[in-house]
Design an enzyme around this catalytic site. Sequence first.
Site, short mmCIF file in Angstrom:
data_model
loop_
_atom_site.label_atom_id
_atom_site.label_comp_id
_atom_site.label_asym_id
_atom_site.label_seq_id
_atom_site.Cartn_x
_atom_site.Cartn_y
_atom_site.Cartn_z
N SER A 1 74.86 -1.03 -51.67
CA SER A 1 75.52 -1.17 -52.96
C SER A 1 77.00 -0.85 -52.79
O SER A 1 77.44 -0.39 -51.74
CB SER A 1 74.91 -0.22 -53.98
N LYS A 2 77.72 -1.10 -53.86
CA LYS A 2 79.17 -0.88 -53.86
C LYS A 2 79.54 0.55 -53.50
O LYS A 2 80.63 0.80 -53.02
CB LYS A 2 79.71 -1.19 -55.26
N ARG A 3 78.63 1.48 -53.76
CA ARG A 3 78.93 2.88 -53.47
C ARG A 3 79.17 3.08 -51.97
O ARG A 3 79.92 3.94 -51.56
CB ARG A 3 77.76 3.78 -53.89
#
Length: 480
Positions: free
Chosen positions: A254-256
């Site tokens: 994910s973007k994290r």
Amino acid sequence: MAEAVRVRFAPSPTGLLHVGGLRTALYNYLFARRHGGAFLLRIEDTDRSRYVPGAVEMIVESLRWAGLDYDEGPGVGGPHGPYFQSERLDRYREAADRLIASGDAYPCFCTAERLDAMRREREKARQSTKYDRRCLGLGAAGIERRRASGEPHVVRMRIPDERSVVVEDLVRGTVEFSTDVLDDQVLLKSDGFPTYHLANVVDDHLMEVTHVIRGEEWLSSTPKHVLLYRFLGWAPPRFAHLPLLLGKDRSKLSKRQADVAVSDYRAQGYRPEALVNFVALLGWNPGYDRDVFSMDDLMREFSLERVGKSGAIFDLEKLRWLQASYLRSLPREVLREELKPLLEARGWTWPGDAWLDRVLDLMIERIAFVREVPEKAGWFFADPAEHDAETVAKRWKPESRGLLSRALAVLERSPFDAGSLESEVRGLAEREGVAVSDLVHPLRLACTGMGAGPGLFALMETLGREACVRRIRRALGTLP
Ligand code: GLU
């Protein structure tokens, strides 16, 4: 393979192309090229609530940048168009009508409120929240009456009870699903648009797709698709579901954890060859120890048999390593021309092309991007504004000042090529009874302001006597 291979990448235009999407597109592309088949781009734009204006253009642009040319699709055309699902609504309606006629689908008039209430109740009773089939027994007359009065309705698939559906997957082998876990899937929404499932099956059939290669998240939908093919009397394509992309902590990427848009990598300066090479290895491996593959290599070597089942870890360090190795393979003049505007933007000048090439030679093993030359080694172009405090604390010893000033005296008259500089400094170390490093560290600190970098004598030769002498004098004047 007897039949002509036809594969498709079928993104929904809901935003930028993600690295996972790039992987899916790439594997389809490679599979098509390897087998002399066709690679299609189909835009699955039937969910109007998720449509993002400009997304199609952004996806196409990212595919082009990565070198994935499609043979049929938007802007290219082809015998099976249109390639936008929103322009193919009549085909889905026709299929839905056929399914209703054969009893494999039925109109459902339940309102959203009713479905919500039903789900809540079933949840409370700890029952499955599948649709309770209230509209299944409406009968022809009942359906007609409600239709005639203009009541909105969807069309649902009639999932057979207590059956098992087998999906033969080229990556995962035989996967069996019980129909008991499948909901009576909505196929056509009340606005006349199909859901993904119906449109996907109809189009894969009409576009003569032979292999569906897509992400693992679609595996659980595949039994519904297999049933639809059966109901419609069509031969299903073969399926291959690609492993999930995972972050370093093994959770779904994910973007994290990392940038996910292809355009982010492009903006950071990654070469398409590096990103493609990296993405190719997320799930596929050649079966022997090798990491660097050009697109041509991949086209020759890629096979679905060598795609694994387990999640592929997205390792940014590996991407950087591949990027660095692509950078090293580029001709110096390409790098040099890319470097020039970056230097000009900082107002830096340089003696000429040959000199810039020397800088690149010294830096090439230490960078993954051309922009890292000015970022990491601005001291080639301008006197260091300060001396790195950590290095000063670690390397600038009480005796350094004396050693550096005696080195200065030597350097003022020594020939200034790397070989002479090295033997002069070694000779001085010997006369002083100190280690060579006791001279090298202060010299590097003085000349570059830093504690690490390319080989000291080579960089001093490149900087030249004048700059080195000036910098050493300045260090003697400013360091404690
Ligand atoms: N439209 C789906 C997506 O956005 C396509 C899935 C498939 O390839 O069947 O990923």
